[in-house]
Design an enzyme around this catalytic site. Sequence first.
Site, PDB file in Angstrom:
ATOM      1  N   ALA A  37       0.853  -1.203   0.000  1.00 21.10           N
ATOM      2  CA  ALA A  37       0.000   0.000   0.000  1.00 21.10           C
ATOM      3  C   ALA A  37       0.883   1.245   0.000  1.00 21.10           C
ATOM      4  CB  ALA A  37      -0.931  -0.012   1.212  1.00 21.10           C
ATOM      5  N   LYS A 124      -2.453  -8.519  -6.704  1.00 18.75           N
ATOM      6  CA  LYS A 124      -2.320  -9.913  -7.123  1.00 18.75           C
ATOM      7  C   LYS A 124      -2.079 -10.767  -5.875  1.00 18.75           C
ATOM      8  CE  LYS A 124       1.929 -10.453  -6.410  1.00 18.75           C
ATOM      9  NZ  LYS A 124       2.449 -10.691  -5.134  1.00 18.75           N
TER      10      LYS A 124
HETATM   11  N1  LIG Z   1       2.710  -5.653  -6.660  1.00 17.43           N
HETATM   12  C1  LIG Z   1       3.719  -5.947  -5.857  1.00 17.43           C
HETATM   13  O1  LIG Z   1       4.877  -5.684  -6.142  1.00 17.43           O
HETATM   14  C2  LIG Z   1       3.420  -6.568  -4.541  1.00 17.43           C
HETATM   15  C3  LIG Z   1       4.424  -6.646  -3.573  1.00 17.43           C
HETATM   16  C4  LIG Z   1       4.093  -7.164  -2.337  1.00 17.43           C
HETATM   17  C5  LIG Z   1       2.813  -7.608  -2.094  1.00 17.43           C
HETATM   18  N2  LIG Z   1       1.854  -7.534  -3.059  1.00 17.43           N
HETATM   19  C6  LIG Z   1       0.482  -8.009  -2.805  1.00 17.43           C
HETATM   20  O2  LIG Z   1      -0.127  -7.066  -1.929  1.00 17.43           O
HETATM   21  C7  LIG Z   1      -0.941  -7.714  -0.967  1.00 17.43           C
HETATM   22  C8  LIG Z   1      -0.499  -7.280   0.421  1.00 17.43           C
HETATM   23  O3  LIG Z   1       0.862  -7.584   0.581  1.00 17.43           O
HETATM   24  P1  LIG Z   1       1.822  -6.737   1.572  1.00 17.43           P
HETATM   25  O4  LIG Z   1       3.196  -7.213   1.303  1.00 17.43           O
HETATM   26  O5  LIG Z   1       1.536  -5.294   1.501  1.00 17.43           O
HETATM   27  O6  LIG Z   1       1.346  -7.315   2.981  1.00 17.43           O
HETATM   28  P2  LIG Z   1       1.479  -6.588   4.390  1.00 17.43           P
HETATM   29  O7  LIG Z   1       2.681  -5.715   4.437  1.00 17.43           O
HETATM   30  O8  LIG Z   1       1.312  -7.655   5.398  1.00 17.43           O
HETATM   31  O9  LIG Z   1       0.223  -5.630   4.428  1.00 17.43           O
HETATM   32  C9  LIG Z   1      -1.082  -6.087   4.257  1.00 17.43           C
HETATM   33  C10 LIG Z   1      -2.022  -5.129   4.957  1.00 17.43           C
HETATM   34  O10 LIG Z   1      -3.334  -5.644   4.819  1.00 17.43           O
HETATM   35  C11 LIG Z   1      -4.051  -5.430   6.028  1.00 17.43           C
HETATM   36  N3  LIG Z   1      -4.426  -6.730   6.589  1.00 17.43           N
HETATM   37  C12 LIG Z   1      -3.618  -7.646   7.147  1.00 17.43           C
HETATM   38  N4  LIG Z   1      -4.308  -8.703   7.574  1.00 17.43           N
HETATM   39  C13 LIG Z   1      -5.589  -8.433   7.288  1.00 17.43           C
HETATM   40  C14 LIG Z   1      -6.791  -9.131   7.499  1.00 17.43           C
HETATM   41  N5  LIG Z   1      -6.811 -10.310   8.144  1.00 17.43           N
HETATM   42  N6  LIG Z   1      -7.936  -8.578   7.069  1.00 17.43           N
HETATM   43  C15 LIG Z   1      -7.919  -7.390   6.439  1.00 17.43           C
HETATM   44  N7  LIG Z   1      -6.791  -6.664   6.235  1.00 17.43           N
HETATM   45  C16 LIG Z   1      -5.651  -7.197   6.644  1.00 17.43           C
HETATM   46  C17 LIG Z   1      -3.122  -4.709   6.977  1.00 17.43           C
HETATM   47  O11 LIG Z   1      -3.426  -3.318   6.889  1.00 17.43           O
HETATM   48  P3  LIG Z   1      -4.201  -2.583   8.078  1.00 17.43           P
HETATM   49  O12 LIG Z   1      -3.506  -3.017   9.344  1.00 17.43           O
HETATM   50  O13 LIG Z   1      -4.048  -1.168   7.748  1.00 17.43           O
HETATM   51  O14 LIG Z   1      -5.613  -3.068   8.026  1.00 17.43           O
HETATM   52  C18 LIG Z   1      -1.761  -5.008   6.463  1.00 17.43           C
HETATM   53  O15 LIG Z   1      -0.844  -3.997   6.762  1.00 17.43           O
HETATM   54  C19 LIG Z   1      -0.828  -9.211  -1.264  1.00 17.43           C
HETATM   55  O16 LIG Z   1      -1.940  -9.615  -2.038  1.00 17.43           O
HETATM   56  C20 LIG Z   1       0.451  -9.337  -2.086  1.00 17.43           C
HETATM   57  O17 LIG Z   1       0.436 -10.390  -3.019  1.00 17.43           O
HETATM   58  C21 LIG Z   1       2.140  -7.009  -4.263  1.00 17.43           C
END
Ligand SMILES: NC(=O)c1ccc[n+]([C@@H]2O[C@H](COP(=O)([O-])OP(=O)(O)OC[C@H]3O[C@@H](n4cnc5c(N)ncnc54)[C@H](OP(=O)(O)O)[C@@H]3O)[C@@H](O)[C@H]2O)c1
Length: 356
Positions: A37, A124
Site C-alpha cells: 500500500a 495480485k
Molecule cells: N505488486 C507488488 O509488487 C506486490 C508486492 C508485495 C505484495 N503484493 C500483494 O499485496 C498484498 C499485500 O501484501 P503486503 O506485502 O503489503 O502485505 P502486508 O505488508 O502484510 O500488508 C497487508 C495489509 O493488509 C491489512 N491486513 C492484514 N491482515 C488483514 C486481514 N486479516 N484482514 C484485512 N486486512 C488485513 C493490513 O493493513 P491494516 O492493518 O491497515 O488493516 C496489512 O498492513 C498481497 O496480495 C500481495 O500479493 C504485491
Amino acid sequence: MSALIAKPWLFSQPDQDPRTATGARLRWGVVATGGIAAAVTRDLELLPDAELYAVSSRSQAAADAFAADYGFARAYGDHDGVAGYERLLANDAVDVVYVATPHAHHHEIALAALRAGKHVLCEKALTVNAREAAELVELARDKGLFLMEAMWSRFLPSMQRAFEIAASGEIGEVKWVGADLGFPAPYSPTSRLWAPRDGGGALLDITIYPLLWALGTLGFPQTVSATGWINDDGVDAQNALTLGYHHGAQAQLTSSLLAHGPRAATVAGSQGFLQSLGSVNNPTELVVRVGFEEPRAEQFSVVGRGYSYELREVTRCIQQGLTESPVMPLEDSLNTMRLFDGVRAQLGVSYPNDVR
Ligand SMILES: NC(=O)c1ccc[n+]([C@@H]2O[C@H](COP(=O)([O-])OP(=O)(O)OC[C@H]3O[C@@H](n4cnc5c(N)ncnc54)[C@H](OP(=O)(O)O)[C@@H]3O)[C@@H](O)[C@H]2O)c1
C-alpha cells in the site's frame, strides 16, 4: 484457456511518461496500510490526475498515520463493528479503490467496493481461487465498472520490450521458457506469506511473475505439471511448474519462499535466446543473442518504483470509460486463477476460502 498469443501485449502509450495526465482527476481510496500500500501510494503521488483522497485500515491510528504521511484527506478505521473499508466505500467522493490486503481478503473487499459502485484495482493474486475471481468479474461486468488485477510488471517498458522481441521473430520461434523467483521468507505461522488463512505459500504470492514470462511469449498452456514442497501448515514453500504447449514448446517455472534464486528469465527460440537481468518482475537489462553473434543488450529504468505504469493504465482506462485493460484483461486473471486451482489440486494445497 485462451489461444496462443500472436502478438505481444503492447502498452497503449508505450512512449508516454506515466506522469503525464490523461484526463480528469480521479479520487483514490486505498484499503490497507501495509508494505505494498505504501509503495504503490508513493507512485500514485507522481500522477497529476490522481488525488490521494481516502485510506482505510483495521486501525484508526494506522489510517491516520498513513493519511498524514501521504496527504490523504480522509482516514477510516474499524468502528462499532463497521470495518474501515466499509466506511471508506460509503464515501461517494471515492472514484477508484486500490485493494492492498493479503490475498484471502481481496474477494470480500473488492466485491464490496464494486457493490458500492467503485472502480477497483486489486492486488495480485486477484483472489484465492477461480470461483472468487469469476464472482468479481461477473459483478464488475454487470455494473459496468473497471476491475483490474495489479499485475504491474505487464506494464513495464522492459517487459513490453521483451515480449515484443519474442514476437518479432528475432530469436526464431519460441520453444522454451525458464523463469524463477525466490527469496528466503522467514517462517512465521502468522505471516501472510505462510498462513493458510491469508492464502499463504509461493504459488499465489510469486509464481505469477515467472508465469508472466510464459504468458507473454507463449500464452496459456495446454498442460500443467506441478511439483512442490508442502510444509506442515499445508502451504507450498516452493513449487516447480512445467507448462506444455500443443506445438511442442515448454516452460519451466520455479518459485521459492526458501531460496534466494537468480530471479532471471530465459526465452529460447529456434535461432537464439533472450535473457533478463535485474529482477524477473522488473528487469534492468535484456540480452539478446542470435546464433553465435555477439550479444546485444538493452537497458531499462523505471519511473518511481515501477507501479506508475499500471496506475497510468488504470487511470487512462477509467477516464476513457473502459471496464477492463486490454493489457491486463479479466480473462487472463480468470485463466490464471484456473491454472493455479489446477496446480493446487496437484500439490494438495487448499485454503479456508475454498470451502466458503
Ligand atoms: N505488486 C507488488 O509488487 C506486490 C508486492 C508485495 C505484495 N503484493 C500483494 O499485496 C498484498 C499485500 O501484501 P503486503 O506485502 O503489503 O502485505 P502486508 O505488508 O502484510 O500488508 C497487508 C495489509 O493488509 C491489512 N491486513 C492484514 N491482515 C488483514 C486481514 N486479516 N484482514 C484485512 N486486512 C488485513 C493490513 O493493513 P491494516 O492493518 O491497515 O488493516 C496489512 O498492513 C498481497 O496480495 C500481495 O500479493 C504485491
